[in-house]
Every structure is written in C-alpha cells, then in structure tokens.
Design a protein around this motif. Sequence first.
Motif, mmCIF file in Angstrom:
data_model
loop_
_atom_site.group_PDB
_atom_site.id
_atom_site.type_symbol
_atom_site.label_atom_id
_atom_site.label_comp_id
_atom_site.label_asym_id
_atom_site.label_seq_id
_atom_site.Cartn_x
_atom_site.Cartn_y
_atom_site.Cartn_z
ATOM 1 N N PHE A 223 0.818 -1.207 0.000
ATOM 2 C CA PHE A 223 0.000 0.000 0.000
ATOM 3 C C PHE A 223 0.859 1.266 0.000
ATOM 4 N N LYS A 224 2.009 1.213 0.648
ATOM 5 C CA LYS A 224 2.916 2.357 0.608
ATOM 6 C C LYS A 224 3.364 2.626 -0.824
ATOM 7 N N ALA A 225 3.656 1.565 -1.574
ATOM 8 C CA ALA A 225 4.068 1.719 -2.974
ATOM 9 C C ALA A 225 2.957 2.294 -3.835
ATOM 10 N N LEU A 226 1.713 2.110 -3.396
ATOM 11 C CA LEU A 226 0.564 2.649 -4.125
ATOM 12 C C LEU A 226 0.210 4.068 -3.694
ATOM 13 N N GLY A 227 0.979 4.611 -2.756
ATOM 14 C CA GLY A 227 0.755 5.984 -2.329
ATOM 15 C C GLY A 227 0.041 6.127 -1.008
ATOM 16 N N VAL A 228 -0.254 4.998 -0.350
ATOM 17 C CA VAL A 228 -0.925 5.038 0.949
ATOM 18 C C VAL A 228 0.144 5.070 2.028
ATOM 19 N N SER A 229 0.338 6.221 2.626
ATOM 20 C CA SER A 229 1.444 6.400 3.563
ATOM 21 C C SER A 229 1.123 5.926 4.968
ATOM 22 N N GLY A 230 -0.177 5.766 5.273
ATOM 23 C CA GLY A 230 -0.541 5.373 6.626
ATOM 24 C C GLY A 230 -0.655 6.547 7.579
ATOM 25 N N ASP A 231 -0.533 7.776 7.059
ATOM 26 C CA ASP A 231 -0.704 8.948 7.916
ATOM 27 C C ASP A 231 -2.188 9.296 7.953
ATOM 28 N N ASP A 232 -2.508 10.558 8.126
ATOM 29 C CA ASP A 232 -3.909 10.954 8.253
ATOM 30 C C ASP A 232 -4.594 11.195 6.916
ATOM 31 N N SER A 233 -3.918 10.929 5.804
ATOM 32 C CA SER A 233 -4.532 11.123 4.498
ATOM 33 C C SER A 233 -5.714 10.168 4.333
ATOM 34 N N GLU A 234 -6.789 10.650 3.721
ATOM 35 C CA GLU A 234 -7.970 9.823 3.538
ATOM 36 C C GLU A 234 -7.714 8.777 2.459
ATOM 37 N N ALA A 251 -8.060 -5.844 3.635
ATOM 38 C CA ALA A 251 -6.598 -5.932 3.565
ATOM 39 C C ALA A 251 -5.947 -4.703 4.189
ATOM 40 N N LEU A 252 -6.502 -3.543 3.934
ATOM 41 C CA LEU A 252 -5.991 -2.316 4.548
ATOM 42 C C LEU A 252 -6.138 -2.371 6.069
ATOM 43 N N ALA A 253 -7.252 -2.913 6.545
ATOM 44 C CA ALA A 253 -7.441 -3.039 7.994
ATOM 45 C C ALA A 253 -6.398 -3.964 8.596
ATOM 46 N N VAL A 254 -6.085 -5.065 7.904
ATOM 47 C CA VAL A 254 -5.040 -5.970 8.380
ATOM 48 C C VAL A 254 -3.708 -5.236 8.465
ATOM 49 N N ALA A 255 -3.487 -4.309 7.531
ATOM 50 C CA ALA A 255 -2.264 -3.511 7.529
ATOM 51 C C ALA A 255 -2.315 -2.350 8.513
ATOM 52 N N GLY A 256 -3.441 -2.192 9.198
ATOM 53 C CA GLY A 256 -3.567 -1.118 10.178
ATOM 54 C C GLY A 256 -3.938 0.226 9.592
ATOM 55 N N ILE A 257 -4.545 0.221 8.400
ATOM 56 C CA ILE A 257 -4.872 1.464 7.698
ATOM 57 C C ILE A 257 -6.382 1.554 7.515
ATOM 58 N N PRO A 258 -7.052 2.521 8.137
ATOM 59 C CA PRO A 258 -8.504 2.663 7.927
ATOM 60 C C PRO A 258 -8.792 3.188 6.526
ATOM 61 N N ALA A 259 -9.873 2.696 5.942
ATOM 62 C CA ALA A 259 -10.255 3.124 4.604
ATOM 63 C C ALA A 259 -11.772 3.113 4.485
ATOM 64 N N ALA A 260 -12.278 3.963 3.615
ATOM 65 C CA ALA A 260 -13.713 4.054 3.372
ATOM 66 C C ALA A 260 -14.062 3.347 2.067
#
Length: 284
Positions: A223-234, A251-260
């Motif tokens: 997800f980081k390679a796709l631009g999802v940094s895991g910070d507060d960005s939506e 999958a994002l939840a497993v990685a600890g990243i909330p997503a809508a």
Amino acid sequence: MNAIISATELASDMAGPNPPVLLDVRWQLSVAKAAGEPPFDGRAAYEAGHVPGAVFVDLDRELASAPGGRGRHPLPDMAEFGTAMRRVGVSSAVPVVVYDGGQGWAAARAWWLLRWTGHPDVRVLDGGLPAWEGALETAAPVPAEGDFQPVPGAVGMLDADGAAAVARSGVLLDARAGERYRGDVEPIDPVGGHIPGAVSAPTNENVGTDGGFLATEDLRARFKALGVSGDDSEVGVYCGSGVSGAHEVLALAVAGIPAALYVGSWSEWSSDPSRPVAVGPDPQ
C-alpha cells in the motif's frame, strides 16, 4: 483486534466459552457462462458441507438491495438487514466470524456491512473454507434469534462525490483487475475505465498463493508503494459493485490502515454518463 482469524484460532474459539456466530457467505460474481452451465449456487454449496454451526447468508438478497441506479450491489435496506442478521443469530455482544469459498470477497462484504452498522467484533476466516481443516457438516442449524440492531456509520463509507473528492485530495484505490481499470475490457458495466485520479490496486494482489492474506508488513509495503502512507490522508476504495472493494478495505485493515468503501463503485459511477471516465494505465 485483528480483522482476520486463522482456521486454528477459529477451531479454538469454537471450543471456548464464548464461541462466535459463524456465517457462510459463499458467492461468485455472475458473469456470462457457457451454454448450459448453471450459475453458482451458494446455498447448494453450503448444504453440501459447511463449518459446523455455520448459517448461510445470501449476499445478493441479504447483503445488498436489488441492482439499479445505485449500482449492482447497493446497500441493503437497514430494517431488512437487521432482521436477516438477527435470524442467523447475530447479537451485539457475541463475536462473529464470516467465511466464503476462499476468494474472500463475499466474506469481506459481510464483514464490512456488520462493522459499518456497528458490530464491534467481526472477523473473516483467512483463506476461507479451503483453510478449514476440521470436519464439515451438512445439517443446517437453527440458531437462537439474535439481538443485533444495525446503526450505520461506524466506519467510513463514500458516495460518488466523496469518491471523486478522495481521488483529488487523498488516495482512491481501484480494486478491480488491471484490464478493467485501464478500460481494455469491461464485461459487466456500461463503460470501461476508472474514476479520474484513482490508482489501480487489484485486490487479488493482497493474497498469497494459498489464498490467505499476505503478511502484515508485506501489505503495508504494497500500500505504501501505491501511495498510501498510513498517515492521516484519507483512503478510499472502490471496485465493480462494492464486493471486491470490501476485500481491499479488509486488507488495509489488516495492515492497520482505515479506509472508506465506495459501495456503489464503478457500477454506479459508470451508469451516469455525466461522470468523467479515465482510461489507460495512469490515474488521470
């Protein structure tokens, strides 16, 4: 709490003092089939053998409304959804584990809906039924009526305008296969392509050859390679009709990243000719 559970952990929980409610959500995407080939029947598959104690849930009838302008799998009516969940024994204070035939999409849709409507403890069996090493049963249990009352809004959800906004200011992931994102083919919806600004992120790349999710650190790296940094960005996700997209949210939840999740997804977006469509490998 982890959003997924291994077969070993599930067997232990089933034998423990607070066993989970088990939901079997076997389903397959309906696409054109060869002449004479019947459509997949999730209930028949369930009746042929399921995890002991599991109750069948029909994705098309109980986890979605009828297809229409809001997409192929719009949100179910909340009163009907609550009735269905209570019928299969779901209660707010009892853990729930959902599984499907192994792809994970349908189970993720059930997981997301229950989480979105406020259930605090829902997990997906990692790898689905193929990961289960215990005995199967064919008898359908009749669970005690549950008490779950859905209260929407516990986790993020997007509409079409919200998805477009996330594509501009955050990261919007397209969970469909790359050829559909690019617009090379479109076997189901009115037009091929993607929401302008969305990033191609096929959900099948979140799992390994055994059908289970990649390790947490590998998912984070992807997800980081796709631009999802895991910070507060939506972060938002869509797919064809809000099913495989739920698997990417998982999958994002497993990685600890909330997503809508954009529930209407491409089936809703592409039904309105006034909405812009991008084609090719680049987001714009």
